[in-house]
Design a protein around this motif. Structure first.
Motif, PDB file in Angstrom:
ATOM      1  N   LEU A   1       0.828  -1.207   0.000  1.00 23.61           N
ATOM      2  CA  LEU A   1       0.000   0.000   0.000  1.00 23.61           C
ATOM      3  C   LEU A   1       0.860   1.253   0.000  1.00 23.61           C
ATOM      4  O   LEU A   1       0.529   2.266  -0.626  1.00 23.61           O
ATOM      5  N   TYR A   2       1.983   1.207   0.724  1.00 21.57           N
ATOM      6  CA  TYR A   2       2.886   2.348   0.847  1.00 21.57           C
ATOM      7  C   TYR A   2       3.385   2.841  -0.503  1.00 21.57           C
ATOM      8  O   TYR A   2       3.728   4.011  -0.670  1.00 21.57           O
TER       9      TYR A   2
ATOM     10  N   GLN B   1       1.848   3.516  -3.070  1.00 20.65           N
ATOM     11  CA  GLN B   1       0.976   4.552  -3.623  1.00 20.65           C
ATOM     12  C   GLN B   1       1.380   5.949  -3.166  1.00 20.65           C
ATOM     13  O   GLN B   1       1.097   6.940  -3.843  1.00 20.65           O
TER      14      GLN B   1
ATOM     15  N   TYR C   1      -4.836   5.437   6.789  1.00 18.78           N
ATOM     16  CA  TYR C   1      -3.908   4.580   6.052  1.00 18.78           C
ATOM     17  C   TYR C   1      -4.613   3.374   5.451  1.00 18.78           C
ATOM     18  O   TYR C   1      -4.339   2.994   4.301  1.00 18.78           O
TER      19      TYR C   1
ATOM     20  N   LEU D   1      -6.032   3.159   1.887  1.00 15.96           N
ATOM     21  CA  LEU D   1      -5.215   2.915   0.701  1.00 15.96           C
ATOM     22  C   LEU D   1      -5.572   1.581   0.052  1.00 15.96           C
ATOM     23  O   LEU D   1      -5.375   1.392  -1.146  1.00 15.96           O
ATOM     24  N   LYS D   2      -6.098   0.672   0.850  1.00 16.00           N
ATOM     25  CA  LYS D   2      -6.528  -0.620   0.304  1.00 16.00           C
ATOM     26  C   LYS D   2      -7.585  -0.415  -0.780  1.00 16.00           C
ATOM     27  O   LYS D   2      -7.604  -1.139  -1.789  1.00 16.00           O
TER      28      LYS D   2
ATOM     29  N   PHE E   1      -5.975   0.164  -4.109  1.00 14.60           N
ATOM     30  CA  PHE E   1      -4.920  -0.759  -4.529  1.00 14.60           C
ATOM     31  C   PHE E   1      -5.418  -1.627  -5.689  1.00 14.60           C
ATOM     32  O   PHE E   1      -6.195  -2.565  -5.498  1.00 14.60           O
TER      33      PHE E   1
ATOM     34  N   PHE F   1      -0.424  -5.270   5.337  1.00 11.42           N
ATOM     35  CA  PHE F   1      -1.192  -5.601   4.137  1.00 11.42           C
ATOM     36  C   PHE F   1      -0.550  -6.790   3.436  1.00 11.42           C
ATOM     37  O   PHE F   1       0.669  -6.834   3.250  1.00 11.42           O
TER      38      PHE F   1
ATOM     39  N   TYR G   1      -7.439  -7.707   4.778  1.00 15.41           N
ATOM     40  CA  TYR G   1      -6.467  -6.664   4.459  1.00 15.41           C
ATOM     41  C   TYR G   1      -5.440  -7.260   3.510  1.00 15.41           C
ATOM     42  O   TYR G   1      -4.290  -7.502   3.859  1.00 15.41           O
TER      43      TYR G   1
ATOM     44  N   SER H   1      -4.524  -8.192  -1.037  1.00 14.23           N
ATOM     45  CA  SER H   1      -4.674  -7.791  -2.439  1.00 14.23           C
ATOM     46  C   SER H   1      -5.851  -8.460  -3.138  1.00 14.23           C
ATOM     47  O   SER H   1      -6.387  -7.921  -4.105  1.00 14.23           O
TER      48      SER H   1
ATOM     49  N   ALA I   1      -8.864  -6.431  -2.176  1.00 10.50           N
ATOM     50  CA  ALA I   1      -8.748  -5.043  -2.620  1.00 10.50           C
ATOM     51  C   ALA I   1      -9.283  -4.966  -4.052  1.00 10.50           C
ATOM     52  O   ALA I   1      -9.601  -6.002  -4.663  1.00 10.50           O
TER      53      ALA I   1
END
Length: 370
Positions: free
Chosen positions: A57-58, A60, A78, A81-82, A85, A117, A127, A129, A132
């Protein structure tokens, strides 16, 4: 009925280390039949060069993988952000072929970094991918691509830091990086006493079972961050964790930086072959002494380390370093140093927010063997 019996027998044999030899070990089949782990370690020492991937996620935010902690981003912000993604540019086949073209023999990727994540299919948390907008198991895709091309795959797993899980220990328990320095503790953080940490350990063990059974051909597990362990070692059942891995995947190698209990298969310091951390902790000294003569892998970055940044701030994508990534000649010098000092080089790329490889890294790695 016969069909179900056959499937059951296959699963039992697979989890006992009798599954098909991973493609990256094709030249070590005879050794593998005698001792899968020894064969894997022999291959690892011969491999010499691998690709490290920090993606999550970071990515992004373009400020490195420690951004949640360094910028004290509120947890409820924070996690959003998921929802963005998509990983639309993540191409496992391209990544593997790029690594192979550069002469790399394996890839190590962050299946779960400190943010918590996950890039894989898991029943333990949403949490991840798959849940997401990406709706993709990125680890599964990379595992398939590596198996197809004959590359090994290590899974980085943040065991000693998780800024999302409710029962990871608090900053007050001994390590400032255990949680971001929130003025008001998020309601999601439920840890109160050492006994609570077992709930996190059970979560980790459940996810390790998923990783080792969903992707049985992986080369090993790459744990991090060791300082989170050294600061509070009594809450980590490290022997139990390693036994679980050995049982589920007899060939898999285990790394935890310079070592947690000395039963690791190789040492993995950052940037410098002689780098050590945690000297003030007795457990660190004991582990180092047990591991000091074992094979060594040194990780470094395509994004050069910038003095003043946190030590891990340039592993995930950092937009501020655009235009300054290592060139082919820089990487060749790192490889020469690794070979001269008899250790593997694990060279990190930080994919762009969409998961695509940075153009500067593509250029460098594509021209590395010219």
């Amino acid at each position: 009925m016969v069909k179900y019996i056959i499937v059951s027998v296959f699963l039992v044999l697979g989890l006992s280390g009798f599954c098909q030899v991973p493609s990256y070990l094709n030249n070590y089949k005879k050794e593998y039949k005698k001792d899968p782990r020894a064969a894997n370690l022999h291959w690892f020492q011969d491999a010499q060069f691998g690709m490290f991937i920090h993606y999550g996620l970071y990515s992004q935010l373009g400020k490195g993988e420690w951004v949640q902690l360094l910028d004290t981003i509120p947890l409820d912000n924070y996690v959003k952000l998921k929802d963005k993604f998509k990983a639309s540019g993540f191409d496992a086949d391209f990544i593997v072929k790029l690594a192979k073209k550069a002469g790399m023999k394996y890839i190590t990727i962050t299946s779960k970094h400190h943010e918590g994540f996950c890039l894989f299919k898991t029943k333990e948390t949403d949490y991840n991918s798959v849940d997401a907008p990406a709706h993709r198991d990125l680890i599964g895709e990379l595992a398939d691509a590596c198996e197809k091309e004959g590359l090994g795959l290590f899974l980085y797993y943040s065991y000693a830091a998780d800024w999302h899980h409710p029962y990871f220990y608090s900053r007050e328990a001994g390590w400032n990086n255990a949680r971001p320095a929130y003025q008001t503790k998020p309601k999601e953080y439920l840890y109160k006493k050492p006994e609570d940490f077992r709930k996190y350990v059970d979560y980790v063990h459940a996810q390790l079972k998923e990783l080792l059974t969903q992707y049985p051909t992986i080369a090993g597990i790459w744990f991090d961050p060791i300082m989170g362990f050294y600061a509070n070692p009594d809450v980590f059942p490290i022997d139990e964790t390693y036994t679980l891995i050995r049982k589920l995947s007899p060939h898999a190698l285990i790394s935890f930086k310079q070592g947690a209990n000395g039963d690791e298969d190789f040492m993995a310091p950052e940037r410098n072959g002689n780098a050590t951390v945690g000297e003030k902790y007795p457990v660190a000294k004991v582990a180092y002494e047990k591991n000091k003569n074992k094979p060594k892998e040194v990780c470094n970055t395509m994004q050069p380390h910038i003095p003043g940044f946190h030590g891990g701030a340039t592993w995930g994508y950092n937009k501020a370093i655009d235009g300054h990534h290592l060139k082919a000649e820089d990487v060749k010098k790192l490889l020469e140093d690794a070979q001269a000092n008899h250790y593997n080089l694990l060279l990190n790329i930080g994919p762009l927010p969409d998961g695509s490889v940075h153009p500067e890294d593509i250029e460098t790695l594509s021209n590395l063997k010219k």
